[in-house]
Design a protein around this motif. Sequence first.
Motif, PDB file in Angstrom:
ATOM      1  N   UNK A 190      34.466  42.109  36.424  1.00 48.62           N
ATOM      2  CA  UNK A 190      33.899  42.035  37.775  1.00 48.62           C
ATOM      3  C   UNK A 190      34.524  40.939  38.627  1.00 48.62           C
ATOM      4  N   UNK A 191      35.332  40.106  38.002  1.00 51.85           N
ATOM      5  CA  UNK A 191      35.910  38.986  38.751  1.00 51.85           C
ATOM      6  C   UNK A 191      37.363  38.817  38.353  1.00 51.85           C
ATOM      7  N   UNK A 192      38.222  38.502  39.321  1.00 49.51           N
ATOM      8  CA  UNK A 192      39.629  38.227  39.042  1.00 49.51           C
ATOM      9  C   UNK A 192      39.733  37.123  37.992  1.00 49.51           C
ATOM     10  N   UNK A 196      45.162  36.734  36.619  1.00 53.21           N
ATOM     11  CA  UNK A 196      45.334  37.550  37.833  1.00 53.21           C
ATOM     12  C   UNK A 196      45.749  36.669  39.012  1.00 53.21           C
TER      13      UNK A 196
END
Lengths: 268, 83
Positions: A190-192, A196
């Motif tokens: 749900x989160x970079x 990334x």
Amino acid sequence: MAKIIVVTSGKGGVGKTTSSASIGTGLASRGFKTVIIDFDVGLRNLDLIMGCERRVVYDFVNVINTEASLNQALIRDKRIPTLSILPASQTRDKEALTREGVQNVLDQLSKTFDYIVCDSPAGIERGAQMALYFADIAIVVTNPEVSSVRDSDRILGILQSKSRRAEKGEIIEEHLLLTRYNPQRVAIGEMLSVEDVKDILAIPLLGVIPESEAVLKASNQGTPVIHDQESTSGMAYDDAVRRLLGEDIPHRFVDITRKNFFKRLIGA
Amino acid sequence: MSIFNYFLNKRQPASASVAKERLQILVAHERSRRSQPDYMEKMQLEILEVIRKYVEVDQEQVNIRLDNSDDCSILELNVTLPD
Ligand SMILES: Nc1ncnc2c1ncn2[C@@H]1O[C@H](COP(=O)(O)OP(=O)(O)OP(=O)(O)O)[C@@H](O)[C@H]1O
Ligand SMILES: [Mg+2]
């Protein structure tokens, strides 16, 4: 000659002031004479985070306009003798900071300090450009979120074209500081992730500061969170300072522990 | 987040990987624009106007690039014409 560090981001509210306060504190507590300057003209906040808001008499703009001397405007930190703060002005005049004026103050500070930490305002316009212009080192504060990463890339573009070092054809040292990181949300996609953001921005990673309740508590009390060495964010800021000083240490608080991960999986 | 949601999520690409892909494209685009001379954007618009006098094309069908090699710069113009 002091080293000038700018803490910048483009996007607002990502943790520049929180980071400036903790990094400045971390450098000073290692014996380096350090001053943190609030460049956020009109929106003074560093004084609150540092807990010295009631001791502000003169500010950065007063010094530039020679209405006060630097010594009158600098506030000595109560906890660390080698740390000082130069507060921002509350004036609404955004033109109050001139390049010559800022240079003059930085030149004076350079004579007595080892590190000058510039807490940048949000945005990519005049105020932010003024804060980064004289920097030797840039700490780009980024949240693992699309608009913050994009704005960080834009601020990197400005560092590489509009800073004094860029104009002279010199390299400006760039560091990524990823803040408000939540390893749980990264684990479920749900989160970079750190990787990334590193892939996209392509600059070296100075540290990962986890999202932590200790930050709010610290700002409530006016004590930079790095003083709270029980908290993950306090420890992560301390690691970041050590890396800034050249130590090679592993990143902590980036991965979730197995136990926590399974706890979350089963919804416990 | 329960184990049920976790496996449900697995079916569609996680939002973080969508975010990464979008950012990679956007950042690459913005970086290439930054490295262009300032006149490129205006020139691109004017070229587009000239082409439009003769053929109906969209902005996306006109692609202009400046490549700098050692001893010269090449301005590359690609126009996709409608059939
Ligand atoms: N690691 C963290 N965990 C939790 N909350 C955080 C963390 N870092 C920052 N915050 C919170 O985010 C908010 C914004 O932080 P801060 O003021 O440092 O950002 P800023 O980039 O200086 O903002 P501005 O652009 O307005 O100057 C504050 O409420 C702060 O407490
Ligand atoms: Mg701030």
